[in-house]
Write a protein that holds these residues in place. Structure first.
Motif, PDB file in Angstrom:
ATOM      1  N   ALA A 108       0.587  -1.380   0.029  1.00 36.52           N
ATOM      2  CA  ALA A 108      -0.128   0.015  -0.068  1.00 36.52           C
ATOM      3  C   ALA A 108       1.023   1.156   0.127  1.00 36.52           C
ATOM      4  N   LEU A 109       2.054   1.153   0.816  1.00 33.28           N
ATOM      5  CA  LEU A 109       2.900   2.285   0.803  1.00 33.28           C
ATOM      6  C   LEU A 109       3.593   2.690  -0.715  1.00 33.28           C
ATOM      7  N   LEU A 110       3.903   1.608  -1.233  1.00 33.03           N
ATOM      8  CA  LEU A 110       4.626   1.814  -2.430  1.00 33.03           C
ATOM      9  C   LEU A 110       3.611   2.295  -3.712  1.00 33.03           C
ATOM     10  N   ASP A 111       2.358   1.485  -3.432  1.00 37.43           N
ATOM     11  CA  ASP A 111       1.126   1.948  -4.455  1.00 37.43           C
ATOM     12  C   ASP A 111       0.999   3.470  -4.192  1.00 37.43           C
ATOM     13  N   ALA A 112       0.816   4.040  -3.045  1.00 40.91           N
ATOM     14  CA  ALA A 112       0.377   5.256  -2.980  1.00 40.91           C
ATOM     15  C   ALA A 112       1.610   6.229  -3.339  1.00 40.91           C
ATOM     16  N   HIS A 113       2.945   6.019  -3.189  1.00 42.29           N
ATOM     17  CA  HIS A 113       4.030   6.534  -3.377  1.00 42.29           C
ATOM     18  C   HIS A 113       3.875   6.579  -4.952  1.00 42.29           C
TER      19      HIS A 113
ATOM     20  N   GLY B 196       6.765   4.414 -16.201  1.00 40.03           N
ATOM     21  CA  GLY B 196       6.991   3.256 -16.188  1.00 40.03           C
ATOM     22  C   GLY B 196       6.310   2.326 -15.285  1.00 40.03           C
ATOM     23  N   ALA B 197       6.596   2.864 -13.975  1.00 41.39           N
ATOM     24  CA  ALA B 197       6.213   2.564 -12.596  1.00 41.39           C
ATOM     25  C   ALA B 197       4.618   2.701 -12.539  1.00 41.39           C
ATOM     26  N   LYS B 198       4.225   3.854 -12.924  1.00 39.35           N
ATOM     27  CA  LYS B 198       2.919   4.050 -12.923  1.00 39.35           C
ATOM     28  C   LYS B 198       2.333   3.243 -13.826  1.00 39.35           C
ATOM     29  N   ALA B 199       2.754   2.734 -14.969  1.00 42.01           N
ATOM     30  CA  ALA B 199       1.866   1.941 -15.879  1.00 42.01           C
ATOM     31  C   ALA B 199       2.047   0.320 -15.212  1.00 42.01           C
ATOM     32  N   ALA B 200       2.931   0.272 -14.412  1.00 43.56           N
ATOM     33  CA  ALA B 200       2.923  -1.242 -13.797  1.00 43.56           C
ATOM     34  C   ALA B 200       1.876  -1.135 -12.589  1.00 43.56           C
ATOM     35  N   LEU B 201       1.760  -0.120 -12.114  1.00 41.96           N
ATOM     36  CA  LEU B 201       0.746  -0.043 -10.913  1.00 41.96           C
ATOM     37  C   LEU B 201      -0.626  -0.097 -11.667  1.00 41.96           C
ATOM     38  N   ALA B 202      -0.993   0.749 -12.716  1.00 42.62           N
ATOM     39  CA  ALA B 202      -2.139   0.767 -13.267  1.00 42.62           C
ATOM     40  C   ALA B 202      -2.536  -0.696 -13.981  1.00 42.62           C
ATOM     41  N   LYS B 203      -1.727  -1.661 -14.322  1.00 46.39           N
ATOM     42  CA  LYS B 203      -1.725  -2.922 -14.696  1.00 46.39           C
ATOM     43  C   LYS B 203      -1.800  -4.093 -13.810  1.00 46.39           C
TER      44      LYS B 203
ATOM     45  N   PRO C 298       5.637 -12.779 -21.598  1.00 45.50           N
ATOM     46  CA  PRO C 298       6.521 -11.357 -21.873  1.00 45.50           C
ATOM     47  C   PRO C 298       5.442 -10.199 -21.865  1.00 45.50           C
ATOM     48  N   GLY C 299       5.696  -9.279 -21.085  1.00 43.53           N
ATOM     49  CA  GLY C 299       4.950  -7.974 -21.140  1.00 43.53           C
ATOM     50  C   GLY C 299       5.525  -6.801 -20.743  1.00 43.53           C
ATOM     51  N   LEU C 300       5.311  -5.726 -20.971  1.00 41.79           N
ATOM     52  CA  LEU C 300       5.670  -4.526 -20.503  1.00 41.79           C
ATOM     53  C   LEU C 300       5.368  -4.198 -19.171  1.00 41.79           C
ATOM     54  N   PHE C 301       6.085  -3.328 -18.492  1.00 40.09           N
ATOM     55  CA  PHE C 301       5.810  -2.598 -17.253  1.00 40.09           C
ATOM     56  C   PHE C 301       5.493  -3.607 -16.080  1.00 40.09           C
ATOM     57  N   ARG C 302       6.625  -4.371 -15.904  1.00 34.52           N
ATOM     58  CA  ARG C 302       6.676  -5.075 -14.688  1.00 34.52           C
ATOM     59  C   ARG C 302       7.802  -4.981 -13.826  1.00 34.52           C
ATOM     60  N   SER C 303       7.517  -4.884 -12.624  1.00 33.67           N
ATOM     61  CA  SER C 303       8.562  -4.519 -11.451  1.00 33.67           C
ATOM     62  C   SER C 303       8.597  -5.502 -10.355  1.00 33.67           C
ATOM     63  N   PHE C 304       9.531  -5.775  -9.651  1.00 33.55           N
ATOM     64  CA  PHE C 304       9.649  -6.606  -8.590  1.00 33.55           C
ATOM     65  C   PHE C 304      10.441  -5.660  -7.478  1.00 33.55           C
ATOM     66  N   ALA C 305       9.550  -5.192  -6.519  1.00 29.96           N
ATOM     67  CA  ALA C 305      10.039  -4.353  -5.527  1.00 29.96           C
ATOM     68  C   ALA C 305      10.250  -5.021  -4.039  1.00 29.96           C
ATOM     69  N   VAL C 306      11.616  -4.965  -3.477  1.00 27.37           N
ATOM     70  CA  VAL C 306      11.853  -5.633  -2.248  1.00 27.37           C
ATOM     71  C   VAL C 306      11.975  -4.459  -1.237  1.00 27.37           C
ATOM     72  N   ILE C 307      11.085  -4.550  -0.636  1.00 26.29           N
ATOM     73  CA  ILE C 307      10.947  -3.333   0.640  1.00 26.29           C
ATOM     74  C   ILE C 307      11.477  -3.604   1.882  1.00 26.29           C
ATOM     75  N   PHE C 308      12.495  -3.022   2.497  1.00 27.84           N
ATOM     76  CA  PHE C 308      12.998  -3.747   3.714  1.00 27.84           C
ATOM     77  C   PHE C 308      12.269  -3.127   4.877  1.00 27.84           C
ATOM     78  N   GLY C 309      12.179  -3.476   5.896  1.00 29.09           N
ATOM     79  CA  GLY C 309      11.716  -2.948   7.383  1.00 29.09           C
ATOM     80  C   GLY C 309      12.993  -1.900   7.986  1.00 29.09           C
ATOM     81  N   GLY C 310      14.231  -1.809   7.248  1.00 23.27           N
ATOM     82  CA  GLY C 310      14.956  -1.012   7.986  1.00 23.27           C
ATOM     83  C   GLY C 310      16.220  -1.403   7.521  1.00 23.27           C
ATOM     84  N   PRO C 311      17.468  -0.555   8.086  1.00 18.65           N
ATOM     85  CA  PRO C 311      17.386   0.644   8.744  1.00 18.65           C
ATOM     86  C   PRO C 311      16.879   1.958   7.946  1.00 18.65           C
ATOM     87  N   ASP C 312      16.085   2.823   8.496  1.00 18.47           N
ATOM     88  CA  ASP C 312      15.430   3.736   7.823  1.00 18.47           C
ATOM     89  C   ASP C 312      16.640   5.268   8.015  1.00 18.47           C
ATOM     90  N   ASP C 313      17.607   4.890   8.712  1.00 19.58           N
ATOM     91  CA  ASP C 313      18.655   6.170   8.885  1.00 19.58           C
ATOM     92  C   ASP C 313      19.904   6.062   7.990  1.00 19.58           C
TER      93      ASP C 313
END
Length: 235
Positions: A21-26, A36-43, A78-93
């Motif tokens: 949800a955090l990445l989608d909103a971003h 390109g990321a916006k297109a992946a989100l839409a798809k 095969p298809g355009l506009f695909r991304s694989f995001a690995v989001i980590f809990g930290g560190p945030d500093d």
């Protein structure tokens, strides 16, 4: 006695939905420049994997499994506009330098596991990080990494959690073949300039200079050396 992994599972379950949800909103925000990321989100093809820490190898096998599945799914359909995001809990500093070091630690570990698991390097790119044709390879597919984190100097790379976004290199080649790459690239640059007040000096086309310089988002110095070294021997 519970295993060390036991406390992680409830955290992952909660974080998976929260991070998606955090990445989608971003990405959906009007000022976010990457179309390109916006297109992946839409798809519905902006995939997220929630992990513990970017400066830890704890989740590296899970990440590599995800990359192998992502590459296999792409080859099957095969298809355009695909991304694989690995989001980590930290560190945030983490500073930009510390984030860069952690990103390359993960990239090295993932590449070593790719070799250990018998995956060949994508023959369309170079495994030499000094080469202008360099890309990382997982599951036989070349990937370009976009690093995001809270303390990035470029607004387009600033995100609440340390993140590694894996984009298939083949998608860029498809866009070039369709005559759409340059127009899309220029649109992103214009949007990024509107957000940051200047164009990103690190951006270059594949084949002009090593894309390794772009991964972390930091403006690296002229003498910068990429810390990556491929463990195998590419065909």
């Amino acid at each position: 006695m519970p295993t060390p992994a036991t406390p992680m599972f409830p955290w992952r379950h909660r974080a998976q939905g929260d991070f998606q949800a955090l990445l989608d909103a971003h990405v959906a925000a009007a000022e976010f420049p990457c179309v390109g990321a916006k297109a992946a989100l839409a798809k519905g093809t902006l995939s997220v994997l929630a992990c513990d820490r970017i400066d830890s190898a704890w989740d590296d096998l899970r990440i590599h499994d995800g990359l192998l599945n992502f590459a296999a799914d792409y080859r099957a359909d095969p298809g355009l506009f695909r991304s694989f995001a690995v989001i980590f809990g930290g560190p945030d500093d983490l500073s930009e330098e510390a984030f860069e070091a952690a990103l390359w630690q993960r990239a090295q570990s993932l590449s070593d596991k790719d070799h250990w698991r018998g995956q060949g390097y994508d023959s369309g790119v170079s495994a030499d990080p000094d080469s202008p044709h360099f890309s990382l390879s997982f599951g036989g597919e070349a990937f370009f990494i976009v690093g995001l984190h809270p303390r990035a100097s470029r607004p387009a790379r600033r995100f609440a959690q340390p993140t590694m976004v894996f984009n298939l290199h083949d998608q860029f080649e498809t866009l070039r073949a369709q005559g759409r790459y340059e127009g899309m690239r220029e649109k992103i640059l214009v949007r990024d300039e509107a957000l940051a007040g200047s164009r990103n000096p690190m951006l270059a086309r594949h084949g002009e200079s090593s894309e390794a310089r772009q991964y972390s988002g930091r403006a690296v110095e002229d003498g910068w050396k990429c810390p990556f070294s491929y463990a195998g021997t590419p065909d």
